[in-house]
Design a protein around this motif. Structure first.
Motif, PDB file in Angstrom:
ATOM      1  N   ALA A  33      62.132  27.584 -43.312  1.00 43.38           N
ATOM      2  CA  ALA A  33      61.566  28.749 -42.658  1.00 43.38           C
ATOM      3  C   ALA A  33      62.467  29.404 -41.714  1.00 43.38           C
ATOM      4  N   LEU A  34      62.684  30.674 -41.244  1.00 41.20           N
ATOM      5  CA  LEU A  34      63.822  31.261 -40.456  1.00 41.20           C
ATOM      6  C   LEU A  34      62.977  32.510 -39.893  1.00 41.20           C
ATOM      7  N   ALA A  35      63.607  32.816 -38.814  1.00 38.39           N
ATOM      8  CA  ALA A  35      62.990  34.131 -38.277  1.00 38.39           C
ATOM      9  C   ALA A  35      64.225  34.915 -37.503  1.00 38.39           C
ATOM     10  N   GLY A  36      63.900  36.078 -37.129  1.00 35.42           N
ATOM     11  CA  GLY A  36      64.960  36.763 -36.568  1.00 35.42           C
ATOM     12  C   GLY A  36      64.839  38.322 -36.775  1.00 35.42           C
ATOM     13  N   THR A  37      65.977  38.984 -36.554  1.00 41.57           N
ATOM     14  CA  THR A  37      65.840  40.511 -36.470  1.00 41.57           C
ATOM     15  C   THR A  37      66.806  40.971 -37.864  1.00 41.57           C
ATOM     16  N   THR A  38      66.527  41.900 -38.304  1.00 39.01           N
ATOM     17  CA  THR A  38      67.431  42.847 -39.187  1.00 39.01           C
ATOM     18  C   THR A  38      67.542  44.145 -38.705  1.00 39.01           C
ATOM     19  N   PRO A  39      68.316  45.257 -39.591  1.00 38.14           N
ATOM     20  CA  PRO A  39      68.523  46.391 -39.153  1.00 38.14           C
ATOM     21  C   PRO A  39      67.043  47.225 -39.531  1.00 38.14           C
ATOM     22  N   MET A  40      66.193  46.516 -40.225  1.00 34.65           N
ATOM     23  CA  MET A  40      64.767  47.180 -40.373  1.00 34.65           C
ATOM     24  C   MET A  40      63.911  46.909 -39.369  1.00 34.65           C
ATOM     25  N   GLY A  41      64.107  45.751 -38.688  1.00 34.51           N
ATOM     26  CA  GLY A  41      62.984  45.291 -37.966  1.00 34.51           C
ATOM     27  C   GLY A  41      62.983  43.744 -37.758  1.00 34.51           C
ATOM     28  N   GLN A  42      61.888  43.234 -37.305  1.00 34.58           N
ATOM     29  CA  GLN A  42      61.788  41.547 -37.155  1.00 34.58           C
ATOM     30  C   GLN A  42      61.405  41.038 -38.691  1.00 34.58           C
ATOM     31  N   ILE A  43      61.727  39.763 -38.952  1.00 32.89           N
ATOM     32  CA  ILE A  43      61.437  39.279 -40.095  1.00 32.89           C
ATOM     33  C   ILE A  43      61.246  37.889 -39.909  1.00 32.89           C
ATOM     34  N   THR A  44      60.293  37.158 -40.971  1.00 29.27           N
ATOM     35  CA  THR A  44      59.989  35.624 -41.091  1.00 29.27           C
ATOM     36  C   THR A  44      60.069  35.648 -42.351  1.00 29.27           C
ATOM     37  N   ALA A  45      60.634  34.364 -42.873  1.00 25.36           N
ATOM     38  CA  ALA A  45      60.468  34.060 -44.300  1.00 25.36           C
ATOM     39  C   ALA A  45      60.646  32.394 -44.397  1.00 25.36           C
ATOM     40  N   GLY A  46      60.426  32.126 -45.855  1.00 29.55           N
ATOM     41  CA  GLY A  46      60.463  30.526 -45.988  1.00 29.55           C
ATOM     42  C   GLY A  46      61.707  29.983 -46.449  1.00 29.55           C
ATOM     43  N   SER A  47      62.469  31.008 -46.851  1.00 28.99           N
ATOM     44  CA  SER A  47      63.835  30.880 -47.336  1.00 28.99           C
ATOM     45  C   SER A  47      64.713  31.964 -47.313  1.00 28.99           C
ATOM     46  N   MET A  48      66.165  31.610 -47.327  1.00 32.26           N
ATOM     47  CA  MET A  48      67.044  32.885 -47.394  1.00 32.26           C
ATOM     48  C   MET A  48      68.295  32.123 -48.474  1.00 32.26           C
ATOM     49  N   ARG A  49      68.850  33.179 -48.810  1.00 31.63           N
ATOM     50  CA  ARG A  49      70.386  32.940 -49.432  1.00 31.63           C
ATOM     51  C   ARG A  49      71.378  34.149 -49.608  1.00 31.63           C
ATOM     52  N   ILE A  50      72.644  33.782 -49.116  1.00 27.02           N
ATOM     53  CA  ILE A  50      73.423  34.914 -49.074  1.00 27.02           C
ATOM     54  C   ILE A  50      74.517  34.417 -50.423  1.00 27.02           C
ATOM     55  N   THR A  51      74.762  35.420 -51.282  1.00 23.95           N
ATOM     56  CA  THR A  51      75.354  34.922 -52.443  1.00 23.95           C
ATOM     57  C   THR A  51      75.898  36.518 -52.996  1.00 23.95           C
ATOM     58  N   GLN A  52      76.614  36.024 -54.131  1.00 20.62           N
ATOM     59  CA  GLN A  52      77.172  37.142 -55.056  1.00 20.62           C
ATOM     60  C   GLN A  52      76.025  38.079 -55.507  1.00 20.62           C
ATOM     61  N   ASP A  53      76.111  39.396 -55.626  1.00 14.72           N
ATOM     62  CA  ASP A  53      75.183  40.346 -56.117  1.00 14.72           C
ATOM     63  C   ASP A  53      75.322  40.310 -57.682  1.00 14.72           C
ATOM     64  N   ALA A  54      74.499  39.907 -58.406  1.00 17.43           N
ATOM     65  CA  ALA A  54      74.612  39.461 -59.851  1.00 17.43           C
ATOM     66  C   ALA A  54      74.548  41.080 -60.504  1.00 17.43           C
ATOM     67  N   THR A  55      74.073  42.044 -59.813  1.00 16.53           N
ATOM     68  CA  THR A  55      73.977  43.544 -60.495  1.00 16.53           C
ATOM     69  C   THR A  55      75.186  44.237 -60.082  1.00 16.53           C
ATOM     70  N   ALA A  56      75.913  43.872 -59.257  1.00 15.40           N
ATOM     71  CA  ALA A  56      76.984  44.841 -58.668  1.00 15.40           C
ATOM     72  C   ALA A  56      78.340  43.882 -58.404  1.00 15.40           C
ATOM     73  N   ALA A  57      79.476  44.206 -59.136  1.00 11.83           N
ATOM     74  CA  ALA A  57      80.542  43.392 -59.048  1.00 11.83           C
ATOM     75  C   ALA A  57      81.085  43.613 -57.678  1.00 11.83           C
ATOM     76  N   GLY A  58      81.611  42.563 -57.048  1.00 12.56           N
ATOM     77  CA  GLY A  58      82.156  42.574 -55.718  1.00 12.56           C
ATOM     78  C   GLY A  58      81.379  42.697 -54.799  1.00 12.56           C
ATOM     79  N   GLY A  59      80.100  42.862 -54.955  1.00 11.90           N
ATOM     80  CA  GLY A  59      78.976  42.826 -53.983  1.00 11.90           C
ATOM     81  C   GLY A  59      78.176  41.497 -53.444  1.00 11.90           C
ATOM     82  N   TYR A  60      77.776  41.510 -52.188  1.00 12.69           N
ATOM     83  CA  TYR A  60      77.053  40.370 -51.774  1.00 12.69           C
ATOM     84  C   TYR A  60      75.714  40.841 -51.295  1.00 12.69           C
ATOM     85  N   VAL A  61      74.770  39.877 -51.354  1.00  7.41           N
ATOM     86  CA  VAL A  61      73.215  40.317 -50.820  1.00  7.41           C
ATOM     87  C   VAL A  61      72.794  39.114 -50.056  1.00  7.41           C
TER      88      VAL A  61
END
Length: 202
Positions: free
Chosen positions: A159-187
């Motif tokens: 679990a993690l919690a914090g803030t984003t440009p859209m507001g406050q968020i909580t989630a059970g997992s998170m991943r930062i990786t390459q964007d499979a739909t856009a070459a050279g992008g990250y999500v």
């Protein structure tokens, strides 16, 4: 042999005798009045407990830097690193700070109280109140996180919690990786009971 008949020649002749004598007197004085050296006054070069360092070897303020296969620059700093068990290439670290700069211009900063290097899995494991901050405005906290050393792949399995440009968020997992739909992008992908409190900007 003709005697010198002018003041300059006589002065040069006397100086040839006097200057070496003055030099000898000065050198003799240096040895006669030199201070006796007291070994107990030696400057202590280090206050490190040598026995403690031999018993528990460590590296102070190490830095690791590398480039992942997708071109991201990863830099890791620590206050202290201790080697793993005898014969193991792994090690544990204290006060870790990692910086991941991806080719798209974004950067992610990771700060943790402690961590470990898993050479076999090519992973950096962070623990103890891991703080995640990105140049795109995400500020998150989680208990544990892993970052691959050979490819851009940062994962928080818990679990993690914090803030984003859209507001406050909580989630059970998170991943930062390459964007499979856009070459050279990250999500940043959140999963497992994601809850976002949208806070529109005024």
């Amino acid at each position: 042999m003709a005697r010198p008949d002018n003041l300059h020649s006589r002065l040069v002749s006397w100086l040839k005798i006097l200057l070496p004598l003055v030099a000898l007197v000065m050198l003799s004085t240096l040895f006669l009045v030199s201070r006796t050296i007291d070994p107990s006054d030696a400057i202590p070069y280090s206050e490190v407990d040598i026995e403690d360092r031999v018993r528990e070897p460590r590296i102070t303020a190490p830095t690791y830097a590398g480039i992942t296969s997708d071109g991201a620059a990863l830099t890791v700093d620590a206050a202290e690193v201790r080697p793993g068990a005898e014969g193991s290439p792994d090690g544990s670290a204290l006060a870790l700070q990692a910086e991941l700069d991806t080719p798209d211009g974004a950067s992610t900063r990771l700060v943790a109280e402690r961590g470990a290097l898993d050479q076999a899995a090519r992973l950096l494991r962070l623990e103890g109140g891991v703080q995640i901050s990105t140049s795109t405005g995400y500020r998150l906290t989680t208990d544990a996180l892993s970052a691959a050393l050979d490819v851009t792949d940062v994962q928080s399995p818990g679990a993690l919690a914090g803030t984003t440009p859209m507001g406050q968020i909580t989630a059970g997992s998170m991943r930062i990786t390459q964007d499979a739909t856009a070459a050279g992008g990250y999500v940043i992908v959140f999963g497992n009971r994601v809850r976002l409190i949208y806070e529109p900007q005024n």
